[in-house]
Design a protein around this motif. Structure first.
Motif, short mmCIF file in Angstrom:
data_model
loop_
_atom_site.label_atom_id
_atom_site.label_comp_id
_atom_site.label_asym_id
_atom_site.label_seq_id
_atom_site.Cartn_x
_atom_site.Cartn_y
_atom_site.Cartn_z
N ALA A 292 33.11 37.71 41.11
CA ALA A 292 34.16 38.20 42.00
C ALA A 292 34.93 37.07 42.67
O ALA A 292 36.08 37.24 43.05
CB ALA A 292 33.56 39.13 43.05
N SER A 293 34.30 35.91 42.78
CA SER A 293 34.97 34.79 43.48
C SER A 293 35.97 34.06 42.61
O SER A 293 36.72 33.22 43.09
CB SER A 293 33.91 33.81 44.00
N HIS A 294 36.00 34.38 41.32
CA HIS A 294 36.91 33.66 40.41
C HIS A 294 38.18 34.44 40.14
O HIS A 294 38.25 35.60 40.16
CB HIS A 294 36.21 33.36 39.08
N LEU B 172 27.20 48.97 48.41
CA LEU B 172 27.83 47.65 48.53
C LEU B 172 29.19 47.63 47.85
O LEU B 172 29.38 48.26 46.81
CB LEU B 172 26.96 46.56 47.89
N PHE B 173 30.10 46.88 48.45
CA PHE B 173 31.41 46.62 47.87
C PHE B 173 31.62 45.11 47.87
O PHE B 173 31.44 44.46 48.90
CB PHE B 173 32.51 47.30 48.69
N ILE B 174 31.97 44.56 46.72
CA ILE B 174 32.23 43.13 46.59
C ILE B 174 33.73 42.97 46.36
O ILE B 174 34.26 43.47 45.36
CB ILE B 174 31.44 42.51 45.42
N ASN B 175 34.40 42.32 47.30
CA ASN B 175 35.86 42.19 47.25
C ASN B 175 36.52 43.55 46.98
O ASN B 175 37.38 43.69 46.11
CB ASN B 175 36.30 41.13 46.24
N SER C 272 36.54 51.95 44.77
CA SER C 272 37.22 50.97 45.62
C SER C 272 36.99 51.28 47.09
O SER C 272 36.86 52.43 47.49
CB SER C 272 38.73 51.00 45.36
N LEU C 273 36.96 50.21 47.88
CA LEU C 273 36.83 50.34 49.32
C LEU C 273 38.20 50.70 49.88
O LEU C 273 39.12 49.90 49.80
CB LEU C 273 36.33 49.02 49.90
N LEU C 274 38.33 51.93 50.39
CA LEU C 274 39.65 52.39 50.84
C LEU C 274 40.02 51.93 52.24
O LEU C 274 41.19 51.87 52.57
CB LEU C 274 39.72 53.91 50.74
N VAL D 176 34.57 35.62 48.86
CA VAL D 176 33.93 36.89 48.60
C VAL D 176 33.64 37.60 49.92
O VAL D 176 33.06 37.01 50.83
CB VAL D 176 32.61 36.71 47.81
N VAL D 177 34.07 38.86 49.99
CA VAL D 177 33.76 39.70 51.15
C VAL D 177 32.84 40.81 50.65
O VAL D 177 33.21 41.59 49.77
CB VAL D 177 35.04 40.28 51.79
#
Length: 185
Positions: free
Chosen positions: A183-185, A160-163, A9-11, A28-29
């Protein structure tokens, strides 16, 4: 034993302090940790640019927000830090993305003379640019990016981190596109 979640996870969440294309409220980020002298980082960035064009055409401009964070590997890429400083110095003059694209496009030529040439080509104030490079005024900002990557389990670039979830799939258009759509759903 480490909590696997902390490694995936992106902390440090995306914020307006990041270099971004798009809006944080996008479906999506996508956060990329990269190194300007790293060949794979350049390839992944090229892939992301193509993907971003396709997604914008299909779903609209606000579908994907792309964020770039520095993750230098100075021990194997001795010019990466100077290149990152050049990007930050260009950013101080409103030209981050132009310099960013230039650095990835010319990653075999990141010596000081080339950096000045790139800055000149972008119409930057060269005395200001050189002053910021020589005084290393942007080093703290670069180190913050690196530290945020380390805290999120990044050990090398690209990452890379997606959301906020680490992407561990293959570096191919179809796989990355699928991961973004899911990830967008």
């Amino acid at each position: 034993m480490n909590d696997d979640r902390s490694q995936s996870s992106l902390l440090i969440p995306p914020s307006t302090q990041d270099w971004m294309q798009g809006v944080l409220s996008a479906k999506v980020v996508l956060v990329m940790y990269g190194d300007y002298q790293d060949l794979r980082s350049a390839e992944v960035y090229k892939l992301i640019k193509a993907l971003k064009r396709e997604l914008s055409a299909a779903f609209g401009e606000d579908y994907l927000c792309f964020i770039f964070r520095h993750f230098l590997q100075a021990q194997i890429h001795p010019q990466a830090q100077r290149a990152a400083q050049a990007a930050q110095a260009a950013a101080a003059q409103g030209q981050f993305w132009s310099m960013h694209d230039t650095l990835f496009a010319h990653q075999q030529k990141l010596e000081n003379g080339y950096l000045v040439e790139y800055a000149n080509n972008l119409g930057l104030d060269i005395p200001q640019f050189l002053k910021e490079l020589s005084k290393q005024v942007h080093l703290d900002r670069i180190n913050q990016d690196i530290e945020s990557g380390i805290r999120s389990g990044v050990t090398d670039a690209p990452a890379l981190f997606i959301n906020n979830i680490r992407y561990t799939g293959r570096w191919r258009m179809t796989e990355l596109m699928a991961a973004i759509v899911v990830a967008s759903h």
